[in-house]
Design an enzyme around this catalytic site. Structure first.
Site, PDB file in Angstrom:
ATOM      1  CB  SER A  16      15.601  13.491  -1.074  1.00  0.00           C
ATOM      2  OG  SER A  16      14.495  12.668  -0.834  1.00  0.00           O
ATOM      3  NE  ARG A  39      24.025  12.990   3.111  1.00  0.00           N
ATOM      4  CZ  ARG A  39      23.968  11.678   3.059  1.00  0.00           C
ATOM      5  NH1 ARG A  39      23.329  11.027   4.007  1.00  0.00           N
ATOM      6  NH2 ARG A  39      24.526  11.015   2.079  1.00  0.00           N
ATOM      7  CG  HIS A  42      17.627  14.621   3.481  1.00  0.00           C
ATOM      8  ND1 HIS A  42      17.805  13.483   4.245  1.00  0.00           N
ATOM      9  CD2 HIS A  42      16.753  14.275   2.501  1.00  0.00           C
ATOM     10  CE1 HIS A  42      17.077  12.499   3.745  1.00  0.00           C
ATOM     11  NE2 HIS A  42      16.430  12.943   2.691  1.00  0.00           N
TER      12      HIS A  42
END
Length: 210
Positions: A16, A39, A42
């Site tokens: 990822s 982050r 994501h």
């Protein structure tokens, strides 16, 4: 027939974050803020938020120092509080959310303001040197800034990701234009949410930072 998909959690994690780095220019950002940017992407699945990302370079260190010093985390909603990864923080860290405090509902009715804004008024005794994480209500961010302008103690750092069509863009634009001397992280515009706010916070304390 079993479906074919990646099952190993470590492999999913690594792939990822590798894809995010492959498809963006994260490395163009200051090194200190790259984990937050990764982050956030994501959390929402949108690489184009980089265009709207605004993070003070000193924000990660300011937030980390505050937590290390035993200061609390102030969350605007239960979703943010629940999404913060507790095990990555010192045991004594207090995560405070006053949204469901009965006083917030009373203050909201009496002053004709949102319960989120009223809840922020209950932060005052905890504000000094804290880390504020807002992932839901624009009125919470506006109320925080108004409190600071009126002389309330300043938090050490702010993560501001309120979301929506009324006030979200305006509240974050106000913070960006005048951060009141407080290191902050935000995504300009309408986008945001609890997952993004908590993701930005969790990035600071992840055991495996990307």
């Amino acid at each position: 027939m079993p479906l074919t998909y990646l099952k190993d959690p470590d492999a999913i994690y690594e792939r990822s974050f590798a894809i995010i780095r492959e498809e963006t220019h994260i490395d163009a950002l200051p090194e200190a803020v790259q984990p937050i940017a990764v982050r956030l992407i994501h959390a929402c699945g949108m690489i184009d938020i980089l265009d709207d990302l605004r993070i003070a370079e000193e924000q990660p260190d300011a937030a980390s120092a505050a937590i290390a010093a035993g200061k609390p985390v102030l969350a605007d909603c239960e979703m943010v509080r629940s999404a913060i990864i507790r095990r990555n923080l010192p045991d004594a860290t207090e995560i405070i959310c006053t949204l469901n405090d009965p006083r917030a509902a009373t203050i909201g009715r009496e002053q004709s303001i949102t319960r989120s804004a009223a809840a922020v008024s209950l932060w005052r005794e905890h504000l000094a040197g804290s880390v504020v994480v807002i992932g839901n209500a624009p009125t919470a961010l506006f109320a925080l800034l108004e409190m600071i302008d009126a002389g309330a103690p300043k938090p050490a750092a702010i993560i501001a990701m309120p979301v929506g069509f009324v006030g979200a863009a305006d509240s974050k634009a106000e913070l960006h234009a005048n951060p009141r001397g407080i290191p902050y992280a935000t995504v300009l515009g309408r986008r945001g949410g609890s997952a993004m706010a908590a993701g930005a916070f969790n990035a600071l304390f992840a055991r495996h930072r990307q």
